[in-house]
Design an enzyme around this catalytic site. Sequence first.
Site, PDB file in Angstrom:
ATOM      1  N   PRO A  94      -0.095  14.155  -3.937  1.00 43.57           N
ATOM      2  CA  PRO A  94      -1.208  13.775  -4.817  1.00 43.57           C
ATOM      3  C   PRO A  94      -2.346  13.135  -4.026  1.00 43.57           C
ATOM      4  CG  PRO A  94       0.771  12.491  -5.315  1.00 43.57           C
ATOM      5  CD  PRO A  94       1.147  13.477  -4.275  1.00 43.57           C
ATOM      6  N   GLU A  95      -3.565  13.510  -4.383  1.00 39.35           N
ATOM      7  CA  GLU A  95      -4.748  12.964  -3.721  1.00 39.35           C
ATOM      8  C   GLU A  95      -5.577  12.224  -4.771  1.00 39.35           C
ATOM      9  OE1 GLU A  95      -6.613  16.031  -1.267  1.00 39.35           O
ATOM     10  OE2 GLU A  95      -4.691  17.022  -0.998  1.00 39.35           O
TER      11      GLU A  95
ATOM     12  N   LYS B 260      -5.414   6.853  -2.640  1.00 43.82           N
ATOM     13  CA  LYS B 260      -4.331   7.579  -3.313  1.00 43.82           C
ATOM     14  C   LYS B 260      -3.345   6.614  -3.965  1.00 43.82           C
ATOM     15  CE  LYS B 260      -4.653  11.096   0.336  1.00 43.82           C
ATOM     16  NZ  LYS B 260      -3.952  11.718   1.470  1.00 43.82           N
TER      17      LYS B 260
ATOM     18  N   ARG C 237      10.763   9.226  -2.594  1.00 44.86           N
ATOM     19  CA  ARG C 237      11.585   9.094  -1.398  1.00 44.86           C
ATOM     20  C   ARG C 237      10.752   8.509  -0.258  1.00 44.86           C
ATOM     21  NH1 ARG C 237      13.844  13.012  -4.321  1.00 44.86           N
ATOM     22  NH2 ARG C 237      12.091  14.382  -3.894  1.00 44.86           N
TER      23      ARG C 237
ATOM     24  N   ARG D 185     -18.465  10.150  14.872  1.00 47.94           N
ATOM     25  CA  ARG D 185     -17.266  10.988  14.977  1.00 47.94           C
ATOM     26  C   ARG D 185     -17.520  12.250  15.801  1.00 47.94           C
ATOM     27  NH1 ARG D 185     -12.655   9.066  11.712  1.00 47.94           N
ATOM     28  NH2 ARG D 185     -13.567   7.152  10.911  1.00 47.94           N
TER      29      ARG D 185
ATOM     30  N   ARG E 155      -2.871  20.496  11.227  1.00 48.50           N
ATOM     31  CA  ARG E 155      -2.816  20.444   9.763  1.00 48.50           C
ATOM     32  C   ARG E 155      -3.047  21.828   9.185  1.00 48.50           C
ATOM     33  NH1 ARG E 155      -3.210  15.696   7.016  1.00 48.50           N
ATOM     34  NH2 ARG E 155      -3.222  13.842   8.313  1.00 48.50           N
TER      35      ARG E 155
END
Length: 269
Positions: free
Chosen positions: A2-3, A58, A110, A150, A259
């Site tokens: 979930p975001e 989140k 978990r 960045r 990713r």
Amino acid sequence: MPELPEMENYRNLLGPLICGKTITAAQINRVKSINVDPTPFLKETIGCSIVNIERRAKHLLFHLSSGKVLLLHLMLGGWMFYGLESEKPDRTIQVEFSFGEQKLYFIGLRLGYLHLHDNESAKQFLSKLGPEPLAAHFTLSDFQSRLKVRRTSLKATLVDQGFLSGIGNCYSDEICFIAGLLPARSLNTLGTDEQTHLFQAIHGVLNEAIQYGGYMESPLYVGDRLTGQFNNRCRVYDCEGNPCTRCGSPIIFHEVASRKCFYCTECQH
Ligand SMILES: [Zn+2]
């Protein structure tokens, strides 16, 4: 996982269901999901009411009438269900709260957790997170000044919780697609127009995903028709091989900065 939109959807739907209600009982089936011993945890929560639910990145923060806060992160595979005992999903439940007959079930916790904090320690815990991308005070020029420092890829930057909070694998891909930018693009190569498109895409994608209940399909309660409706609206995420909705070319799956990335090589540059 979930975001931001999934957690905002939970916040929107849960608020009217549990705010103002008292926790009448609680059960801890997995001690590792909480951060204190079960006995004090139960003592601190049972009898309290939920004053309000806040979202940061989140996380959800359940503010209790005692002033304490329950801080939830669902991580990978976590979700919630609200309803009667007879309606609950046939899944392992790690933590449950009763509000009279109705219960809030925490499932798949978990890696996720539900931690008891006071206001200060919760704030401290969340202090390293980057700005909320949808906050009204977060402007295009704030965004541009964060981009300047960045040199990493667009994908790695968007999912970096210190850069912006709440975006993960799914929405970073959707944002890159809408902005017409390749996930592997290095940030220092983005022109001013591209930066603007990216900023607009972040708003457009996250707001649309919230409006359509996010992409995670498990309903929050029996009759919940909103949660997960965005899943059918994903343009690239988990769409490998499907025709691009803009140009018809097959959507590519590739790893960028280790990713998972889904994108169109024809209309993303
Ligand atoms: Zn395309």
